[in-house]
Design a protein around this motif. Structure first.
Motif, PDB file in Angstrom:
ATOM      1  N   ASN A  39       2.867  12.039  -4.216  1.00 19.25           N
ATOM      2  CA  ASN A  39       4.311  11.917  -4.087  1.00 19.25           C
ATOM      3  C   ASN A  39       4.904  13.270  -3.704  1.00 19.25           C
ATOM      4  N   ILE A  40       5.768  13.280  -2.717  1.00 20.87           N
ATOM      5  CA  ILE A  40       6.404  14.505  -2.249  1.00 20.87           C
ATOM      6  C   ILE A  40       7.861  14.473  -2.697  1.00 20.87           C
ATOM      7  N   PRO A  41       8.276  15.448  -3.507  1.00 18.88           N
ATOM      8  CA  PRO A  41       9.664  15.440  -3.973  1.00 18.88           C
ATOM      9  C   PRO A  41      10.645  15.664  -2.823  1.00 18.88           C
ATOM     10  N   MET A  42      11.772  14.973  -2.902  1.00 15.49           N
ATOM     11  CA  MET A  42      12.798  15.082  -1.869  1.00 15.49           C
ATOM     12  C   MET A  42      14.124  15.486  -2.520  1.00 15.49           C
ATOM     13  N   GLU A  43      14.924  16.202  -1.757  1.00 14.89           N
ATOM     14  CA  GLU A  43      16.234  16.636  -2.233  1.00 14.89           C
ATOM     15  C   GLU A  43      17.334  15.899  -1.478  1.00 14.89           C
ATOM     16  N   THR A  44      17.152  14.600  -1.300  1.00 18.31           N
ATOM     17  CA  THR A  44      18.132  13.808  -0.565  1.00 18.31           C
ATOM     18  C   THR A  44      18.336  12.476  -1.267  1.00 18.31           C
ATOM     19  N   THR A  45      19.529  11.934  -1.096  1.00 21.89           N
ATOM     20  CA  THR A  45      19.818  10.614  -1.663  1.00 21.89           C
ATOM     21  C   THR A  45      19.726   9.534  -0.596  1.00 21.89           C
ATOM     22  N   PHE A  46      19.454   9.923   0.652  1.00 24.59           N
ATOM     23  CA  PHE A  46      19.336   8.952   1.731  1.00 24.59           C
ATOM     24  C   PHE A  46      18.026   8.185   1.600  1.00 24.59           C
ATOM     25  N   PRO A  47      18.007   6.946   2.083  1.00 24.16           N
ATOM     26  CA  PRO A  47      16.787   6.135   1.942  1.00 24.16           C
ATOM     27  C   PRO A  47      15.654   6.587   2.866  1.00 24.16           C
ATOM     28  N   TYR A  48      14.446   6.466   2.365  1.00 25.24           N
ATOM     29  CA  TYR A  48      13.229   6.737   3.116  1.00 25.24           C
ATOM     30  C   TYR A  48      12.100   6.027   2.384  1.00 25.24           C
ATOM     31  N   GLN A  49      10.969   5.884   3.041  1.00 24.48           N
ATOM     32  CA  GLN A  49       9.818   5.265   2.405  1.00 24.48           C
ATOM     33  C   GLN A  49       8.748   6.313   2.173  1.00 24.48           C
ATOM     34  N   MET A  50       8.265   6.406   0.948  1.00 25.59           N
ATOM     35  CA  MET A  50       7.176   7.329   0.603  1.00 25.59           C
ATOM     36  C   MET A  50       5.902   6.515   0.492  1.00 25.59           C
ATOM     37  N   ILE A  51       4.935   6.811   1.356  1.00 24.33           N
ATOM     38  CA  ILE A  51       3.652   6.105   1.350  1.00 24.33           C
ATOM     39  C   ILE A  51       2.599   7.071   0.832  1.00 24.33           C
ATOM     40  N   ILE A  52       1.984   6.714  -0.286  1.00 23.69           N
ATOM     41  CA  ILE A  52       0.973   7.572  -0.898  1.00 23.69           C
ATOM     42  C   ILE A  52      -0.407   6.993  -0.599  1.00 23.69           C
ATOM     43  N   CYS A  53      -1.207   7.773   0.102  1.00 26.22           N
ATOM     44  CA  CYS A  53      -2.568   7.374   0.469  1.00 26.22           C
ATOM     45  C   CYS A  53      -3.548   7.907  -0.576  1.00 26.22           C
ATOM     46  N   ASN A  54      -4.789   7.489  -0.449  1.00 27.42           N
ATOM     47  CA  ASN A  54      -5.800   8.036  -1.353  1.00 27.42           C
ATOM     48  C   ASN A  54      -6.044   9.511  -1.003  1.00 27.42           C
ATOM     49  N   GLU A  55      -6.844  10.161  -1.795  1.00 23.46           N
ATOM     50  CA  GLU A  55      -7.032  11.607  -1.625  1.00 23.46           C
ATOM     51  C   GLU A  55      -8.171  11.982  -0.678  1.00 23.46           C
ATOM     52  N   GLU A  56      -8.724  11.017   0.012  1.00 25.94           N
ATOM     53  CA  GLU A  56      -9.778  11.326   0.980  1.00 25.94           C
ATOM     54  C   GLU A  56      -9.218  12.182   2.106  1.00 25.94           C
ATOM     55  N   LYS A  57     -10.073  13.013   2.678  1.00 23.86           N
ATOM     56  CA  LYS A  57      -9.663  13.866   3.791  1.00 23.86           C
ATOM     57  C   LYS A  57      -9.092  13.022   4.929  1.00 23.86           C
ATOM     58  N   ASP A  58      -7.952  13.424   5.434  1.00 21.14           N
ATOM     59  CA  ASP A  58      -7.279  12.787   6.571  1.00 21.14           C
ATOM     60  C   ASP A  58      -6.794  11.368   6.303  1.00 21.14           C
ATOM     61  N   ALA A  59      -6.679  10.966   5.044  1.00 18.96           N
ATOM     62  CA  ALA A  59      -6.232   9.598   4.728  1.00 18.96           C
ATOM     63  C   ALA A  59      -4.820   9.341   5.246  1.00 18.96           C
ATOM     64  N   ALA A  60      -3.937  10.313   5.106  1.00 17.57           N
ATOM     65  CA  ALA A  60      -2.565  10.137   5.601  1.00 17.57           C
ATOM     66  C   ALA A  60      -2.552  10.020   7.128  1.00 17.57           C
ATOM     67  N   ASP A  61      -3.338  10.859   7.799  1.00 20.57           N
ATOM     68  CA  ASP A  61      -3.424  10.806   9.259  1.00 20.57           C
ATOM     69  C   ASP A  61      -3.941   9.436   9.723  1.00 20.57           C
ATOM     70  N   ILE A  62      -4.964   8.962   9.057  1.00 21.67           N
ATOM     71  CA  ILE A  62      -5.557   7.668   9.415  1.00 21.67           C
ATOM     72  C   ILE A  62      -4.530   6.550   9.216  1.00 21.67           C
ATOM     73  N   PHE A  63      -3.797   6.615   8.104  1.00 18.55           N
ATOM     74  CA  PHE A  63      -2.786   5.588   7.846  1.00 18.55           C
ATOM     75  C   PHE A  63      -1.732   5.578   8.948  1.00 18.55           C
ATOM     76  N   ILE A  64      -1.254   6.759   9.309  1.00 19.46           N
ATOM     77  CA  ILE A  64      -0.244   6.840  10.371  1.00 19.46           C
ATOM     78  C   ILE A  64      -0.821   6.300  11.683  1.00 19.46           C
ATOM     79  N   LEU A  65      -2.011   6.741  12.056  1.00 17.70           N
ATOM     80  CA  LEU A  65      -2.637   6.274  13.305  1.00 17.70           C
ATOM     81  C   LEU A  65      -2.774   4.753  13.357  1.00 17.70           C
TER      82      LEU A  65
END
Length: 165
Positions: A39-65
């Motif tokens: 989870n990445i803390p945010m300093e905004t009240t505007f809506p956004y979606q936080m997607i938390i992937c597993n901790e494997e290397k490049d998991a976030a990159d793979i999810f986006i791709l």
């Protein structure tokens, strides 16, 4: 109907950039998805979606791709990941205002690899540059330019599709 989604490779993206993107996108009613291994803390009240992937290397990159689509915009510092996005014809920028494209990605990869090799043999220390106001201004200008281009392209595409019906 086609839309723009902004994806942020959020693990190393500066707070200032994340907050600016979410705020700006909210004004335009554009969806923002932050993808990270935690989870990445945010300093905004505007809506956004936080997607938390597993901790494997490049998991976030793979999810986006796997989930990004044409006319989306990805913000990342990762040049290797940016190369994959460019290959897939996805628009990508970094948090310092560099637009990754077919014309520059191979040179950027080569520079990155060369710098890494120099650092490995101790000839160059990896710089620990902070994130300056100038960096943010360059990012904000690039972000606005590319986002406006995507919005216009989507509007034209949607108009063409509508006229076919």
């Amino acid at each position: 109907m086609n839309t723009v989604t902004i994806w942020i490779d959020a693990d190393s993206c500066p707070t200032l950039v994340r907050n600016h993107v979410v705020s700006y996108a909210n004004k335009l009613n554009i969806e923002v998805k932050l993808v990270a291994n935690k989870n990445i803390p945010m300093e905004t009240t505007f809506p956004y979606q936080m997607i938390i992937c597993n901790e494997e290397k490049d998991a976030a990159d793979i999810f986006i791709l796997q989930n990004v689509k044409p006319y989306d915009l990805v913000i990342t510092r990762d040049i290797v990941f940016a190369d994959k996005l460019v290959t897939k014809e996805i628009h990508a920028i970094n948090d310092r205002g560099t637009y990754f494209c077919k014309d520059n990605i191979k040179n950027l990869l080569s520079d990155r690899d060369f710098d890494f090799q120099l650092a490995q043999i101790g000839l160059v220390k990896q710089p620990k540059n902070g994130y300056s106001k100038k960096d943010f201004e360059k990012f904000a200008n690039c972000f606005d330019k590319i986002l406006q281009k995507l919005i216009k392209e989507i509007a034209l595409l949607n108009a063409r599709n509508k006229s076919k019906i």
